[in-house]
Every structure is written in C-alpha cells, then in structure tokens.
Design a protein around this motif. Structure first.
Motif, PDB file in Angstrom:
ATOM      1  N   ASP A  47       8.380  -7.534   7.092  1.00  0.00           N
ATOM      2  CA  ASP A  47       8.943  -6.188   6.951  1.00  0.00           C
ATOM      3  C   ASP A  47      10.187  -6.145   6.074  1.00  0.00           C
ATOM      4  O   ASP A  47      10.761  -5.072   5.866  1.00  0.00           O
ATOM      5  N   ASN A  48      10.604  -7.278   5.538  1.00  0.00           N
ATOM      6  CA  ASN A  48      11.828  -7.334   4.735  1.00  0.00           C
ATOM      7  C   ASN A  48      11.514  -7.020   3.273  1.00  0.00           C
ATOM      8  O   ASN A  48      11.427  -7.896   2.423  1.00  0.00           O
ATOM      9  N   ALA A  49      11.336  -5.732   2.997  1.00  0.00           N
ATOM     10  CA  ALA A  49      10.915  -5.282   1.669  1.00  0.00           C
ATOM     11  C   ALA A  49      11.871  -5.708   0.552  1.00  0.00           C
ATOM     12  O   ALA A  49      11.404  -6.139  -0.510  1.00  0.00           O
ATOM     13  N   PRO A  50      13.204  -5.622   0.710  1.00  0.00           N
ATOM     14  CA  PRO A  50      14.072  -6.055  -0.389  1.00  0.00           C
ATOM     15  C   PRO A  50      13.911  -7.538  -0.738  1.00  0.00           C
ATOM     16  O   PRO A  50      13.881  -7.899  -1.918  1.00  0.00           O
ATOM     17  N   SER A  51      13.769  -8.401   0.266  1.00  0.00           N
ATOM     18  CA  SER A  51      13.579  -9.824  -0.023  1.00  0.00           C
ATOM     19  C   SER A  51      12.211 -10.098  -0.630  1.00  0.00           C
ATOM     20  O   SER A  51      12.072 -10.968  -1.497  1.00  0.00           O
ATOM     21  N   ILE A  52      11.217  -9.360  -0.195  1.00  0.00           N
ATOM     22  CA  ILE A  52       9.880  -9.512  -0.795  1.00  0.00           C
ATOM     23  C   ILE A  52       9.923  -9.116  -2.262  1.00  0.00           C
ATOM     24  O   ILE A  52       9.377  -9.823  -3.124  1.00  0.00           O
ATOM     25  N   ARG A  53      10.596  -8.005  -2.573  1.00  0.00           N
ATOM     26  CA  ARG A  53      10.718  -7.584  -3.976  1.00  0.00           C
ATOM     27  C   ARG A  53      11.443  -8.646  -4.805  1.00  0.00           C
ATOM     28  O   ARG A  53      11.053  -8.936  -5.939  1.00  0.00           O
ATOM     29  N   LEU A  54      12.492  -9.231  -4.235  1.00  0.00           N
ATOM     30  CA  LEU A  54      13.217 -10.279  -4.955  1.00  0.00           C
ATOM     31  C   LEU A  54      12.306 -11.480  -5.195  1.00  0.00           C
ATOM     32  O   LEU A  54      12.230 -11.997  -6.315  1.00  0.00           O
ATOM     33  N   ALA A  55      11.599 -11.919  -4.160  1.00  0.00           N
ATOM     34  CA  ALA A  55      10.689 -13.063  -4.312  1.00  0.00           C
ATOM     35  C   ALA A  55       9.638 -12.777  -5.387  1.00  0.00           C
ATOM     36  O   ALA A  55       9.359 -13.630  -6.235  1.00  0.00           O
ATOM     37  N   GLN A  56       9.059 -11.585  -5.366  1.00  0.00           N
ATOM     38  CA  GLN A  56       8.065 -11.218  -6.376  1.00  0.00           C
ATOM     39  C   GLN A  56       8.690 -11.216  -7.772  1.00  0.00           C
ATOM     40  O   GLN A  56       8.084 -11.699  -8.726  1.00  0.00           O
ATOM     41  N   GLY A  57       9.900 -10.683  -7.881  1.00  0.00           N
ATOM     42  CA  GLY A  57      10.598 -10.657  -9.166  1.00  0.00           C
ATOM     43  C   GLY A  57      10.918 -12.044  -9.696  1.00  0.00           C
ATOM     44  O   GLY A  57      11.044 -12.245 -10.903  1.00  0.00           O
ATOM     45  N   LEU A  58      11.038 -12.996  -8.785  1.00  0.00           N
ATOM     46  CA  LEU A  58      11.275 -14.386  -9.175  1.00  0.00           C
ATOM     47  C   LEU A  58       9.970 -15.120  -9.500  1.00  0.00           C
ATOM     48  O   LEU A  58       9.997 -16.277  -9.906  1.00  0.00           O
ATOM     49  N   GLY A  59       8.833 -14.440  -9.292  1.00  0.00           N
ATOM     50  CA  GLY A  59       7.535 -15.033  -9.612  1.00  0.00           C
ATOM     51  C   GLY A  59       6.808 -15.640  -8.438  1.00  0.00           C
ATOM     52  O   GLY A  59       5.743 -16.244  -8.595  1.00  0.00           O
ATOM     53  N   ALA A  60       7.337 -15.517  -7.232  1.00  0.00           N
ATOM     54  CA  ALA A  60       6.699 -16.100  -6.052  1.00  0.00           C
ATOM     55  C   ALA A  60       5.537 -15.232  -5.589  1.00  0.00           C
ATOM     56  O   ALA A  60       5.530 -14.015  -5.801  1.00  0.00           O
ATOM     57  N   THR A  61       4.570 -15.873  -4.952  1.00  0.00           N
ATOM     58  CA  THR A  61       3.449 -15.163  -4.346  1.00  0.00           C
ATOM     59  C   THR A  61       3.415 -15.498  -2.854  1.00  0.00           C
ATOM     60  O   THR A  61       3.891 -16.558  -2.428  1.00  0.00           O
ATOM     61  N   ASN A  62       2.833 -14.595  -2.083  1.00  0.00           N
ATOM     62  CA  ASN A  62       2.772 -14.776  -0.640  1.00  0.00           C
ATOM     63  C   ASN A  62       1.696 -15.804  -0.311  1.00  0.00           C
ATOM     64  O   ASN A  62       0.514 -15.598  -0.572  1.00  0.00           O
ATOM     65  N   ARG A  63       2.117 -16.884   0.320  1.00  0.00           N
ATOM     66  CA  ARG A  63       1.202 -17.946   0.732  1.00  0.00           C
ATOM     67  C   ARG A  63       0.785 -17.809   2.192  1.00  0.00           C
ATOM     68  O   ARG A  63       0.081 -18.669   2.711  1.00  0.00           O
ATOM     69  N   GLY A  64       1.272 -16.771   2.854  1.00  0.00           N
ATOM     70  CA  GLY A  64       0.853 -16.513   4.221  1.00  0.00           C
ATOM     71  C   GLY A  64       1.876 -16.946   5.251  1.00  0.00           C
ATOM     72  O   GLY A  64       2.925 -17.493   4.933  1.00  0.00           O
ATOM     73  N   PRO A  65       1.542 -16.702   6.524  1.00  0.00           N
ATOM     74  CA  PRO A  65       2.476 -17.004   7.617  1.00  0.00           C
ATOM     75  C   PRO A  65       2.721 -18.505   7.769  1.00  0.00           C
ATOM     76  O   PRO A  65       1.826 -19.313   7.553  1.00  0.00           O
ATOM     77  N   VAL A  66       3.959 -18.826   8.124  1.00  0.00           N
ATOM     78  CA  VAL A  66       4.335 -20.199   8.458  1.00  0.00           C
ATOM     79  C   VAL A  66       5.164 -20.159   9.745  1.00  0.00           C
ATOM     80  O   VAL A  66       5.677 -19.113  10.133  1.00  0.00           O
ATOM     81  N   ALA A 111       5.632 -17.508   3.892  1.00  0.00           N
ATOM     82  CA  ALA A 111       6.181 -18.361   2.844  1.00  0.00           C
ATOM     83  C   ALA A 111       5.772 -17.769   1.498  1.00  0.00           C
ATOM     84  O   ALA A 111       4.589 -17.702   1.178  1.00  0.00           O
ATOM     85  N   TRP A 112       6.746 -17.310   0.771  1.00  0.00           N
ATOM     86  CA  TRP A 112       6.550 -16.882  -0.603  1.00  0.00           C
ATOM     87  C   TRP A 112       6.917 -18.074  -1.470  1.00  0.00           C
ATOM     88  O   TRP A 112       7.938 -18.709  -1.236  1.00  0.00           O
ATOM     89  N   GLY A 113       6.098 -18.410  -2.465  1.00  0.00           N
ATOM     90  CA  GLY A 113       6.430 -19.610  -3.215  1.00  0.00           C
ATOM     91  C   GLY A 113       5.789 -19.704  -4.570  1.00  0.00           C
ATOM     92  O   GLY A 113       4.978 -18.857  -4.968  1.00  0.00           O
ATOM     93  N   GLN A 114       6.192 -20.760  -5.253  1.00  0.00           N
ATOM     94  CA  GLN A 114       5.636 -21.087  -6.560  1.00  0.00           C
ATOM     95  C   GLN A 114       5.952 -22.546  -6.872  1.00  0.00           C
ATOM     96  O   GLN A 114       6.872 -23.129  -6.298  1.00  0.00           O
ATOM     97  N   SER A 115       5.175 -23.108  -7.767  1.00  0.00           N
ATOM     98  CA  SER A 115       5.419 -24.487  -8.177  1.00  0.00           C
ATOM     99  C   SER A 115       6.581 -24.530  -9.167  1.00  0.00           C
ATOM    100  O   SER A 115       6.916 -23.534  -9.813  1.00  0.00           O
ATOM    101  N   ALA A 116       7.170 -25.710  -9.285  1.00  0.00           N
ATOM    102  CA  ALA A 116       8.224 -25.895 -10.278  1.00  0.00           C
ATOM    103  C   ALA A 116       7.685 -25.658 -11.681  1.00  0.00           C
ATOM    104  O   ALA A 116       8.377 -25.092 -12.533  1.00  0.00           O
ATOM    105  N   ALA A 117       6.443 -26.071 -11.922  1.00  0.00           N
ATOM    106  CA  ALA A 117       5.838 -25.859 -13.246  1.00  0.00           C
ATOM    107  C   ALA A 117       5.727 -24.369 -13.557  1.00  0.00           C
ATOM    108  O   ALA A 117       6.033 -23.940 -14.677  1.00  0.00           O
ATOM    109  N   ASP A 118       5.308 -23.576 -12.566  1.00  0.00           N
ATOM    110  CA  ASP A 118       5.227 -22.130 -12.779  1.00  0.00           C
ATOM    111  C   ASP A 118       6.610 -21.533 -13.002  1.00  0.00           C
ATOM    112  O   ASP A 118       6.804 -20.664 -13.859  1.00  0.00           O
ATOM    113  N   TRP A 119       7.610 -21.999 -12.244  1.00  0.00           N
ATOM    114  CA  TRP A 119       8.986 -21.511 -12.426  1.00  0.00           C
ATOM    115  C   TRP A 119       9.476 -21.819 -13.848  1.00  0.00           C
ATOM    116  O   TRP A 119      10.020 -20.947 -14.525  1.00  0.00           O
ATOM    117  N   ARG A 120       9.261 -23.043 -14.290  1.00  0.00           N
ATOM    118  CA  ARG A 120       9.720 -23.424 -15.644  1.00  0.00           C
ATOM    119  C   ARG A 120       9.000 -22.594 -16.711  1.00  0.00           C
ATOM    120  O   ARG A 120       9.610 -22.163 -17.685  1.00  0.00           O
TER     121      ARG A 120
END
Length: 179
Positions: A133-152, A165-174
């Motif tokens: 439910d944390n929409a501002p943090s989700i927007r930030l994660a999406q803006g950083l290129g992360a995708t939702n990997r599901g509940p942890v 867990a919103w995430g991305q690989s280092a290769a994708d970040w670079r």
C-alpha cells in the motif's frame, strides 16, 4: 565515523552517528513517516535502531547513510544498503522525514546509494522491500527501474509485516544508468 561520504547535487550521505539521534528520534516518532516502517516508535527503540544501523558499518562494512540536506545541514532521513541476518536480499532502503518528501531527495539519494552498492560493494542485485500500500515508495522503485518480484518474508520480529521485494540486477541498473 567509519564508512564513506557520498555527495550529490543537493545532499550529503554519510554514516550515521550519535549527532543524528534527535532528528532520528523525531523521524521514528512521526506516525505518517513510520506508517509503512513499523509504526511510530518510542525514543528507546529509536535509539536501539540508530545504534543497530550505525553498528552495521563496523560489523558488515555497510549500512544506511544519514541523508543531510547540503543547503541547510539538516538531517532529513536515512537511505542506503541494508542486509541484516535473514534479510530476503541485498536491499537499498529509504525513509525520509515527512517535511522533505516530494522534493526528489529520495530518488537523488537512492541513485547514489544504489551506485555505491553496485559499484563499491559489488552487489549483483538490489531489492527494496515495500509494503503493497506504500504508493510513494512503489513509484520511486519503479522510477529507479525495479520491478515487483512478489511477497517476501522479513526475519523476526518483522515477519508479520507485508512486503514485496522490488528489484533489479546490477547489470540492468548499469544499463539504465548509462542509457
């Protein structure tokens, strides 16, 4: 202080220290700021939390940074690498004081912290554990290129918190960083 100091256009990111406690305690006492971070906490819990994160620099060699607004010298939050025992991944987490939300500081600091985690710590992936439910943090994660990997599941005593867990690989970040 043990650890690096990072500088961005408007911010200084440095290891946490005792001088941060009053602002840290106010941050932890604010119900809106702490809504998705475990709820407001008394000073005694805030103190232990500050000591835990500051101590992680000595034990792990990394931890969240104190985020300081360069123009004012004010402590405005904590952002950075975080992976205590049992954590579901290599996280760059964030939390800013409500007074500084909506100014792009979280993104600016998160970019510097992710660069540090990938380039200096050598992390192969970065996650952000975020309440659904944390929409501002989700927007930030999406803006950083992360995708939702599901509940942890977080380790006890946080195992009752709902987070994805919103995430991305280092290769994708670079790749995104240089695009």
């Amino acid at each position: 202080m043990t650890g690096p100091t990072l500088t961005t256009e408007r911010l200084i990111l440095r290891p946490l220290s005792g001088e941060d406690f009053e602002a840290w305690a106010a941050f932890y006492a604010d119900p809106e700021t702490m809504r998705f971070l475990g709820g407001p906490q008394p000073r005694s819990v805030a103190w232990r939390s500050l000591c835990t994160m500051a101590g992680a620099w000595m034990v792990r060699g990394f931890s969240m940074f104190a985020v300081i607004e360069r123009a004012s010298g004010e402590w405005i939050g904590r952002i950075g690498p975080w992976q205590p025992e049992g954590w579901p991944g290599t996280e760059v987490g964030w939390g800013l004081s409500r007074d500084y939300a909506g100014r792009g500081y979280a993104r600016e600091a998160a970019v510097a912290a992710i660069d540090y985690a990938v380039d200096v710590l050598g992390w192969s992936e970065v996650i952000h554990t975020i309440h659904p439910d944390n929409a501002p943090s989700i927007r930030l994660a999406q803006g950083l290129g992360a995708t939702n990997r599901g509940p942890v599941t977080l380790p006890a005593p946080l195992d009752g918190f709902r987070v994805d867990a919103w995430g991305q690989s280092a290769a994708d970040w670079r790749r995104r960083r240089t695009a």
